[in-house]
Design an enzyme around this catalytic site. Sequence first.
Site, PDB file in Angstrom:
ATOM      1  N   GLY A   1     -84.580 -11.137 -30.877  1.00 22.45           N
ATOM      2  CA  GLY A   1     -85.657 -11.200 -29.886  1.00 22.45           C
ATOM      3  C   GLY A   1     -85.422 -10.228 -28.747  1.00 22.45           C
TER       4      GLY A   1
ATOM      5  N   GLY B   1     -81.936 -16.239 -28.047  1.00 21.47           N
ATOM      6  CA  GLY B   1     -83.097 -16.592 -27.236  1.00 21.47           C
ATOM      7  C   GLY B   1     -83.766 -17.845 -27.768  1.00 21.47           C
TER       8      GLY B   1
ATOM      9  CD  GLU C   1     -83.423 -16.533 -34.369  1.00 20.18           C
ATOM     10  OE1 GLU C   1     -83.664 -15.537 -33.678  1.00 20.18           O
ATOM     11  OE2 GLU C   1     -84.200 -17.498 -34.428  1.00 20.18           O
TER      12      GLU C   1
HETATM   13  C1  5RP Z   1     -86.701 -15.012 -33.042  1.00 22.95           C
HETATM   14  C2  5RP Z   1     -86.368 -16.027 -32.028  1.00 22.95           C
HETATM   15  C3  5RP Z   1     -86.192 -15.564 -30.622  1.00 22.95           C
HETATM   16  O1  5RP Z   1     -84.972 -16.006 -30.154  1.00 22.95           O
HETATM   17  C4  5RP Z   1     -87.308 -16.126 -29.789  1.00 22.95           C
HETATM   18  O2  5RP Z   1     -88.538 -15.733 -30.378  1.00 22.95           O
HETATM   19  C5  5RP Z   1     -87.240 -15.634 -28.349  1.00 22.95           C
HETATM   20  O3  5RP Z   1     -87.506 -14.272 -28.297  1.00 22.95           O
HETATM   21  P1  5RP Z   1     -87.669 -13.492 -26.923  1.00 22.95           P
HETATM   22  O4  5RP Z   1     -86.302 -13.380 -26.342  1.00 22.95           O
HETATM   23  O5  5RP Z   1     -88.251 -12.165 -27.334  1.00 22.95           O
HETATM   24  O6  5RP Z   1     -88.621 -14.265 -26.064  1.00 22.95           O
HETATM   25  O7  5RP Z   1     -86.251 -17.205 -32.272  1.00 22.95           O
HETATM   26  O8  5RP Z   1     -86.902 -15.594 -34.287  1.00 22.95           O
END
Ligand code: 5RP
Length: 237
Positions: free
Chosen positions: A31, A87, A108
């Site tokens: 992310g 994230g 993740e």
């Molecule tokens: C990706 C995720 C990311 O951690 C989540 O979408 C947060 O992203 P960002 O830091 O761009 O807000 O789970 O699959």
Amino acid sequence: MDTLETAKKIAAYKAVDEYVTPNCVIGIGSGSTVIYAVNRIAEKINENGLNVICVPTSFQARQLIINNHLTLGDLDTHPKLDCVIDGADEVDANMTLIKGGGGCLLQEKIVASCTNQLIIIADHTKNSDRLGQQYKKGIPIEVVPMAYVPIKKNIQDNYGGTVQIRMAIAKAGPVVTDNGNFILDWHFPFEQEKSWNEISNEIKLIPGVIEIGLFVNMAKKVYFGMPDGSVKIQEFE
Ligand code: 5RP
């Protein structure tokens, strides 16, 4: 840099400064916020010569590690991680997370399951009392492509709300994950009778569901970058 980007950066820098230590093995989440964490890890390595091994959670994370000249590892050689920095799309009062906005939830969750220290970095817009309060894109569910229609029907019939297949933007057709699967986004009813733990466990039993972007009882600590430049920390005592 605008306020939201500054919020991501200060959360990421604080988490890295507190958790990245010499000779540690770290899971690198996915992310836009994680980009700041990787930048900070690279800075610390250049300044202090730390020996750090980084295990990615996605194609994006792997590229970030390589492009920042960090040492790439994997779960074959490092099945136990000192911490994972990642994230989130939303964090509730119990530190239940929605993840998978970037479609990387499966790797993740696998990588997060290999540590006792899942550290979340986020801007203040992710900080909610209840899931669905701020994040309106639903809960991502990674599914085997041939099963997406029965899974969609099953979830809508049994749990309510609506389920949509996530469509690609710069490609005709659906998003295909790093693992060759589809993503369903479940726009769940705000009121739920069951706990997120029950719902998560039940949905994972539907044939063809690979993983759900609900992370229950996994996060150890959350760093939120706030609009006033401070970092708010959420953790259990
Ligand atoms: C990706 C995720 C990311 O951690 C989540 O979408 C947060 O992203 P960002 O830091 O761009 O807000 O789970 O699959």
